[in-house]
Design an enzyme around this catalytic site. Structure first.
Site, short mmCIF file in Angstrom:
data_model
loop_
_atom_site.label_atom_id
_atom_site.label_comp_id
_atom_site.label_asym_id
_atom_site.label_seq_id
_atom_site.Cartn_x
_atom_site.Cartn_y
_atom_site.Cartn_z
N ASN A 95 0.61 -1.53 -0.09
CA ASN A 95 -0.01 -0.17 0.09
C ASN A 95 0.68 1.56 0.32
O ASN A 95 1.54 1.75 0.99
CB ASN A 95 -0.83 0.06 1.24
CG ASN A 95 -1.73 1.03 1.53
OD1 ASN A 95 -1.93 1.85 0.26
ND2 ASN A 95 -2.43 1.32 3.03
N TRP A 96 0.59 1.97 -1.11
CA TRP A 96 2.06 3.37 -1.69
C TRP A 96 1.72 4.51 -0.63
O TRP A 96 2.44 5.26 -0.44
CB TRP A 96 2.39 3.12 -2.42
CG TRP A 96 2.92 2.25 -3.54
CD1 TRP A 96 3.57 1.24 -2.54
CD2 TRP A 96 3.68 1.82 -5.20
NE1 TRP A 96 4.00 0.09 -3.63
CE2 TRP A 96 4.81 1.12 -4.88
CE3 TRP A 96 3.80 3.48 -5.61
CZ2 TRP A 96 4.91 0.32 -6.13
CZ3 TRP A 96 4.22 3.01 -6.70
CH2 TRP A 96 5.36 1.66 -7.20
N LYS A 97 -0.25 4.35 0.38
CA LYS A 97 -0.42 5.21 0.16
C LYS A 97 0.06 6.99 -0.46
O LYS A 97 -0.41 6.44 -1.47
CB LYS A 97 -0.24 5.36 1.75
CG LYS A 97 -0.39 4.14 2.98
CD LYS A 97 -0.30 4.55 3.85
CE LYS A 97 -0.39 3.05 4.33
NZ LYS A 97 0.18 3.63 6.11
N HIS A 157 -9.66 1.60 4.93
CA HIS A 157 -8.40 1.21 5.67
C HIS A 157 -8.13 2.04 6.67
O HIS A 157 -9.10 2.91 6.86
CB HIS A 157 -7.07 2.55 4.81
CG HIS A 157 -5.67 1.56 5.29
ND1 HIS A 157 -5.43 3.28 6.41
CD2 HIS A 157 -4.98 0.88 5.44
CE1 HIS A 157 -3.84 2.53 6.06
NE2 HIS A 157 -4.12 1.58 6.17
N GLU A 208 -6.88 4.79 7.81
CA GLU A 208 -6.22 6.23 7.96
C GLU A 208 -7.89 6.63 6.94
O GLU A 208 -8.02 7.78 7.39
CB GLU A 208 -5.02 5.72 7.07
CG GLU A 208 -3.77 6.09 7.34
CD GLU A 208 -3.13 5.41 6.82
OE1 GLU A 208 -2.66 6.14 5.35
OE2 GLU A 208 -1.81 5.41 7.17
N GLU A 268 -5.47 -4.73 10.74
CA GLU A 268 -4.47 -4.34 10.47
C GLU A 268 -4.70 -3.20 12.01
O GLU A 268 -5.10 -2.22 12.11
CB GLU A 268 -3.79 -2.49 9.73
CG GLU A 268 -3.55 -3.86 8.31
CD GLU A 268 -3.05 -2.48 7.34
OE1 GLU A 268 -2.20 -2.35 6.68
OE2 GLU A 268 -4.00 -1.47 7.31
N GLY A 325 2.42 2.44 10.67
CA GLY A 325 4.21 3.45 10.45
C GLY A 325 3.98 3.75 11.92
O GLY A 325 5.15 4.90 12.25
N GLY A 343 2.94 -0.95 4.15
CA GLY A 343 3.01 0.87 3.94
C GLY A 343 4.11 0.95 3.88
O GLY A 343 4.95 1.04 2.97
N GLY A 344 4.73 1.34 4.84
CA GLY A 344 6.43 1.58 4.59
C GLY A 344 6.95 1.01 3.69
O GLY A 344 8.01 1.39 2.48
P1 PGA Z 1 2.74 0.01 7.73
O1 PGA Z 1 1.51 0.62 7.17
O2 PGA Z 1 3.25 -0.84 6.85
O3 PGA Z 1 3.20 1.43 7.41
O4 PGA Z 1 2.15 0.36 8.95
C1 PGA Z 1 0.79 -0.50 6.81
C2 PGA Z 1 -0.73 -0.06 5.98
O5 PGA Z 1 -1.34 0.62 6.86
O6 PGA Z 1 -1.51 -0.81 5.34
#
Ligand code: PGA
Length: 254
Positions: A11-13, A97, A99, A169, A175, A236-237
């Site tokens: 997930n590149w956000k 998600h 976020e 998650e 993050g 993510g990261g």
């Molecule tokens: P993260 O994010 O690996 O940076 O913790 C995961 C996500 O939000 O899907």
């Protein structure tokens, strides 16, 4: 029964311009080439989907979007429809998600509408659930997950459930560098599978893939993947660099 094929999604956000996205995909294709027994998807921002799709031609990496709106078209400034995502070559779409829930007012009800809309044209939802730190500390993890699972899946039949991937998650692990321990994650994954069995059937519950997400790295992926009910990761990261993402994809070789 055949085992569940592990599924790793990046997930590149809100990261990467079109050029940066294409460069990253080129690197990833090389770094991931030949990895066996694992499904892979990447979710670039909307603006890069078309270009990334072109880069992915002939590759086993699937394209995913990070969100969608439930209407097919019309006066919804700034929104993107299921048909548009299908048309640009997406196979998966991340829905709900944390976020989106935290910053953009997403609720179980809107998640459910998006799930239904995605399934219509055949997109496969990566359906995210997870508790906040406060909820965990107050001992509400299981009721929160239950509410999110039931709310998100409301009205969806067995056939539809077969196209859905669930991502657990924990919000406190996203993050933050704080991963849930494999045992903490497994406990919730098992709970989610039991809920799905209760709503659908044993068979559906055994087939559904449940990813873990939250500070997944090359260092912790293996410990997570050996858990019985953890079938992959939403990253993510660590999905923003081909070196770390490919190591996660190649967890079996480590
Ligand atoms: P993260 O994010 O690996 O940076 O913790 C995961 C996500 O939000 O899907």
């Amino acid at each position: 029964m055949m085992g569940r094929l592990p599924f790793i999604a990046g997930n590149w956000k809100m990261n990467k311009t079109v050029e940066e996205a294409c460069e990253l995909v080129r690197q990833m294709k090389l770094a991931i080439a030949g990895a066996e027994g694992v499904g892979v998807a990447i979710a670039p921002p909307f603006t890069a989907l078309y270009a990334v799709r072109k880069e992915l031609e002939g590759s086993a990496i699937c394209l995913a979007a990070q969100n969608l709106f439930w209407e097919e078209k019309g006066a919804y400034t700034g929104e993107v429809s299921p048909g548009m995502l299908k048309g640009v070559g997406c196979e998966y779409v991340i829905i709900g998600h944390s976020e989106r829930r935290q910053f953009f007012g997403e609720t179980d009800e809107t998640v459910n509408r998006r799930m239904k809309a995605a399934l219509g044209p055949g997109l496969k939802p990566i359906f995210c659930v997870g508790e906040t730190l406060r909820e965990r500390e107050e001992g509400k993890t299981f009721p929160v997950i239950e509410r999110q699972v039931e709310g998100g899946l409301r009205g969806l039949g067995e056939k539809e459930m077969k196209s859905i991937v669930v991502a657990y998650e924990p919000v406190w692990a996203i993050g933050t560098g704080k991963t849930a321990t494999p045992q903490q994650a497994e406990e919730v994954h098992r709970f989610i599978r039991e809920r799905i069995e209760r709503i659908y059937s044993r068979q559906i519950a055994e087939e559904v893939r449940i990813q873990y997400g939250g500070s997944v790295t090359p260092e912790n992926i293996k410990g997570l993947m050996i858990q019985k009910d953890i079938d992959g990761a939403l990253v993510g990261g660590a999905s923003l660099k081909s070196e770390t993402f490919s190591k996660i994809v190649r967890f079996k070789e480590m």
